[in-house]
Design an enzyme around this catalytic site. Structure first.
Site, PDB file in Angstrom:
ATOM      1  N   ASP A  34      -4.023   3.929  -2.477  1.00  0.00           N
ATOM      2  CA  ASP A  34      -5.122   4.370  -1.629  1.00  0.00           C
ATOM      3  C   ASP A  34      -5.513   5.803  -1.969  1.00  0.00           C
ATOM      4  O   ASP A  34      -4.768   6.738  -1.669  1.00  0.00           O
ATOM      5  CB  ASP A  34      -4.717   4.250  -0.156  1.00  0.00           C
ATOM      6  CG  ASP A  34      -4.680   2.801   0.279  1.00  0.00           C
ATOM      7  OD1 ASP A  34      -5.728   2.138   0.194  1.00  0.00           O
ATOM      8  OD2 ASP A  34      -3.594   2.316   0.665  1.00  0.00           O
ATOM      9  N   HIS A  78      -0.663  -1.135  -4.581  1.00  0.00           N
ATOM     10  CA  HIS A  78      -2.023  -0.796  -4.114  1.00  0.00           C
ATOM     11  C   HIS A  78      -2.042   0.712  -3.839  1.00  0.00           C
ATOM     12  O   HIS A  78      -1.228   1.212  -3.057  1.00  0.00           O
ATOM     13  CB  HIS A  78      -2.311  -1.604  -2.844  1.00  0.00           C
ATOM     14  CG  HIS A  78      -3.616  -1.310  -2.192  1.00  0.00           C
ATOM     15  ND1 HIS A  78      -4.755  -2.038  -2.428  1.00  0.00           N
ATOM     16  CD2 HIS A  78      -3.962  -0.377  -1.264  1.00  0.00           C
ATOM     17  CE1 HIS A  78      -5.755  -1.584  -1.686  1.00  0.00           C
ATOM     18  NE2 HIS A  78      -5.298  -0.570  -0.969  1.00  0.00           N
ATOM     19  N   HIS A 134      -7.558   1.720  -4.905  1.00  0.00           N
ATOM     20  CA  HIS A 134      -8.604   1.504  -3.892  1.00  0.00           C
ATOM     21  C   HIS A 134      -9.236   2.872  -3.659  1.00  0.00           C
ATOM     22  O   HIS A 134      -8.648   3.725  -2.982  1.00  0.00           O
ATOM     23  CB  HIS A 134      -7.937   0.931  -2.623  1.00  0.00           C
ATOM     24  CG  HIS A 134      -8.836   0.826  -1.442  1.00  0.00           C
ATOM     25  ND1 HIS A 134      -8.361   0.600  -0.162  1.00  0.00           N
ATOM     26  CD2 HIS A 134     -10.185   0.890  -1.331  1.00  0.00           C
ATOM     27  CE1 HIS A 134      -9.367   0.548   0.683  1.00  0.00           C
ATOM     28  NE2 HIS A 134     -10.489   0.724  -0.002  1.00  0.00           N
ATOM     29  N   MET A 191     -11.353   5.351  -2.015  1.00  0.00           N
ATOM     30  CA  MET A 191     -12.107   5.706  -0.813  1.00  0.00           C
ATOM     31  C   MET A 191     -12.647   7.115  -1.039  1.00  0.00           C
ATOM     32  O   MET A 191     -12.246   8.080  -0.376  1.00  0.00           O
ATOM     33  CB  MET A 191     -11.200   5.611   0.417  1.00  0.00           C
ATOM     34  CG  MET A 191     -10.902   4.167   0.799  1.00  0.00           C
ATOM     35  SD  MET A 191      -9.478   4.007   1.884  1.00  0.00           S
ATOM     36  CE  MET A 191      -8.172   3.934   0.674  1.00  0.00           C
ATOM     37  N   MET A 210      -8.039   8.840  -1.346  1.00  0.00           N
ATOM     38  CA  MET A 210      -8.966   9.311  -0.300  1.00  0.00           C
ATOM     39  C   MET A 210      -9.368  10.756  -0.578  1.00  0.00           C
ATOM     40  O   MET A 210      -8.525  11.570  -0.959  1.00  0.00           O
ATOM     41  CB  MET A 210      -8.282   9.240   1.066  1.00  0.00           C
ATOM     42  CG  MET A 210      -7.729   7.870   1.388  1.00  0.00           C
ATOM     43  SD  MET A 210      -7.102   7.813   3.067  1.00  0.00           S
ATOM     44  CE  MET A 210      -6.302   6.198   3.065  1.00  0.00           C
ATOM     45  N   GLY A 268      -8.951   4.755   5.917  1.00  0.00           N
ATOM     46  CA  GLY A 268      -8.533   6.151   6.109  1.00  0.00           C
ATOM     47  C   GLY A 268      -7.081   6.307   6.521  1.00  0.00           C
ATOM     48  O   GLY A 268      -6.442   7.286   6.140  1.00  0.00           O
ATOM     49  N   SER A 300       0.867  -1.185   0.000  1.00  0.00           N
ATOM     50  CA  SER A 300       0.000   0.000   0.000  1.00  0.00           C
ATOM     51  C   SER A 300       0.896   1.225   0.000  1.00  0.00           C
ATOM     52  O   SER A 300       1.597   1.508   0.976  1.00  0.00           O
ATOM     53  CB  SER A 300      -0.873   0.013   1.253  1.00  0.00           C
ATOM     54  OG  SER A 300      -1.318   1.333   1.484  1.00  0.00           O
ATOM     55  N   GLY A 310       0.805  -2.041   4.296  1.00  0.00           N
ATOM     56  CA  GLY A 310       1.468  -0.747   4.330  1.00  0.00           C
ATOM     57  C   GLY A 310       2.624  -0.774   5.300  1.00  0.00           C
ATOM     58  O   GLY A 310       3.784  -0.973   4.912  1.00  0.00           O
ATOM     59  N   ASP A 327      -7.334  -5.870   3.701  1.00  0.00           N
ATOM     60  CA  ASP A 327      -6.601  -4.603   3.780  1.00  0.00           C
ATOM     61  C   ASP A 327      -6.750  -4.016   5.180  1.00  0.00           C
ATOM     62  O   ASP A 327      -7.861  -3.703   5.610  1.00  0.00           O
ATOM     63  CB  ASP A 327      -7.197  -3.655   2.726  1.00  0.00           C
ATOM     64  CG  ASP A 327      -6.469  -2.331   2.626  1.00  0.00           C
ATOM     65  OD1 ASP A 327      -5.531  -2.094   3.405  1.00  0.00           O
ATOM     66  OD2 ASP A 327      -6.853  -1.533   1.751  1.00  0.00           O
ATOM     67  N   GLY A 328      -5.605  -3.869   5.860  1.00  0.00           N
ATOM     68  CA  GLY A 328      -5.599  -3.200   7.148  1.00  0.00           C
ATOM     69  C   GLY A 328      -5.034  -4.057   8.263  1.00  0.00           C
ATOM     70  O   GLY A 328      -5.573  -5.113   8.569  1.00  0.00           O
ATOM     71  N   MET A 373     -12.128  -4.938   4.333  1.00  0.00           N
ATOM     72  CA  MET A 373     -11.383  -3.999   5.182  1.00  0.00           C
ATOM     73  C   MET A 373     -11.311  -4.570   6.597  1.00  0.00           C
ATOM     74  O   MET A 373     -12.339  -4.850   7.220  1.00  0.00           O
ATOM     75  CB  MET A 373     -12.068  -2.627   5.217  1.00  0.00           C
ATOM     76  CG  MET A 373     -12.055  -1.866   3.901  1.00  0.00           C
ATOM     77  SD  MET A 373     -10.423  -1.648   3.165  1.00  0.00           S
ATOM     78  CE  MET A 373      -9.547  -0.754   4.450  1.00  0.00           C
TER      79      MET A 373
HETATM   80  C1  DX5 Z   1      -6.386   2.099   4.905  1.00  0.00           C
HETATM   81  C2  DX5 Z   1      -5.811   1.674   3.584  1.00  0.00           C
HETATM   82  C3  DX5 Z   1      -4.754   0.662   3.682  1.00  0.00           C
HETATM   83  C4  DX5 Z   1      -3.564   1.038   4.516  1.00  0.00           C
HETATM   84  C5  DX5 Z   1      -2.989  -0.210   5.072  1.00  0.00           C
HETATM   85  O1  DX5 Z   1      -7.517   2.872   4.673  1.00  0.00           O
HETATM   86  O2  DX5 Z   1      -6.842   1.147   2.755  1.00  0.00           O
HETATM   87  O3  DX5 Z   1      -4.369   0.191   2.387  1.00  0.00           O
HETATM   88  O4  DX5 Z   1      -2.581   1.736   3.838  1.00  0.00           O
HETATM   89  O5  DX5 Z   1      -1.987   0.118   5.961  1.00  0.00           O
HETATM   90  P1  DX5 Z   1      -1.496  -0.921   7.086  1.00  0.00           P
HETATM   91  O6  DX5 Z   1      -0.986  -2.135   6.376  1.00  0.00           O
HETATM   92  O7  DX5 Z   1      -0.437  -0.159   7.803  1.00  0.00           O
HETATM   93  O8  DX5 Z   1      -2.696  -1.231   7.939  1.00  0.00           O
HETATM   94 ZN    ZN Z   2      -6.249   0.245   0.756  1.00  0.00          ZN
END
Ligand code: DX5
Ligand code: ZN
Length: 237
Positions: free
Chosen positions: A47, A45, A78, A80, A49, A158, A20, A207, A185-186, A153
């Site tokens: 993100d 990936h 992804h 958001m 937002m 976020g 991520s 991430g 994810d997360g 998720m």
């Molecule tokens: C959160 C994102 C994730 C995030 C994951 O909203 O969708 O992709 O970057 O980060 P980690 O792996 O640190 O939880």
């Molecule tokens: Zn993500």
């Protein structure tokens, strides 16, 4: 890369570890992409937002277009954002190979969501549905025929660096009969990835577990081996 080729790679290369980019050093984006490529990352990936669907802002098609010029790795966005339909063409034109949209953005119209998923596939990209921790799987069941991928998720979307929510494992199990790519994810790291793999996930968005590590190659290798090792909930949480 065509949608079918990409799906084939995702299916055959499991566990697929998807870095991520939220966790990367954006001041050295080119270097980060080079390091991840050298480390054997199979995809990136992204993100996206909007500060509205989630309480954070990141980047959009302008940055993704630049990223596209730096790498041939598949780019999986992804989204958001509250209105993915409005910006979909911009993300496709920027060079995304896959686009995942949140079911929560379409709470009043499943038809509108099916339309967005079909637009993604018609453009030759992999289509995905993302599901927040509080949204039951029953919400996406009528849409499964329209998607290639489901992103569960395991934290509130976020922010990176949050703790894995163990309740997400039940959702993975509920999807075990589908032929879709099941992603999570997360909060995925060496302690949690094995639980998610055992529950049916095959793609793992990571991430902190990659970007907080000094050596991306070693981090990816650790995650790949931990995915198929037995882990108990007690060890993970
Ligand atoms: C959160 C994102 C994730 C995030 C994951 O909203 O969708 O992709 O970057 O980060 P980690 O792996 O640190 O939880
Ligand atoms: Zn993500």
């Amino acid at each position: 890369m065509s949608r079918q080729d990409l799906l084939e790679i995702y299916r055959s290369a499991t566990p697929v570890i998807a870095p991520s980019m939220l966790g990367c050093d954006f001041g050295n984006l080119h270097r980060e992409v080079e390091l991840l490529t050298a480390a054997g990352a199979p995809m990136l990936h992204l993100d996206v937002m909007d500060g509205h669907f989630v309480p954070n802002l990141t980047y959009g098609p302008v940055v993704i277009r630049q990223l596209r010029s730096l790498t041939r790795l598949p780019l999986d966005a992804h989204l958001m954002i509250s209105d993915p339909a409005q910006y979909l063409d911009e993300f496709l034109d920027a060079g995304c190979d896959g686009i995942t949209v949140h079911v929560e953005c379409f709470s009043d119209s499943r038809t509108a969501m099916a339309d967005v998923l079909e637009r993604i596939q018609a453009a030759g990209a992999v289509a995905g549905i993302a599901v927040n921790p509080s949204t039951p799987i029953t919400e996406i069941q009528p849409l499964l025929n329209h998607t290639d991928q489901v992103l569960i998720m395991s934290v509130e979307p976020g922010f990176g660096g949050q703790a894995f929510q163990v309740e997400s494992l039940e959702k993975l199990r509920q999807l075990s009969e589908t032929d879709k790519i099941i992603a999570i994810d997360g909060g995925i790291g060496p302690e949690t990835i094995g639980l998610a793999y055992a529950a049916g996930a095959r793609m793992f968005v990571c991430g902190s577990a990659i970007f907080d590590a000094p050596d991306y190659s070693a981090a990816l290798q650790t995650l790949r081996s931990a995915a198929t090792s037995v882990t108990t909930v007690q060890e993970a949480c």
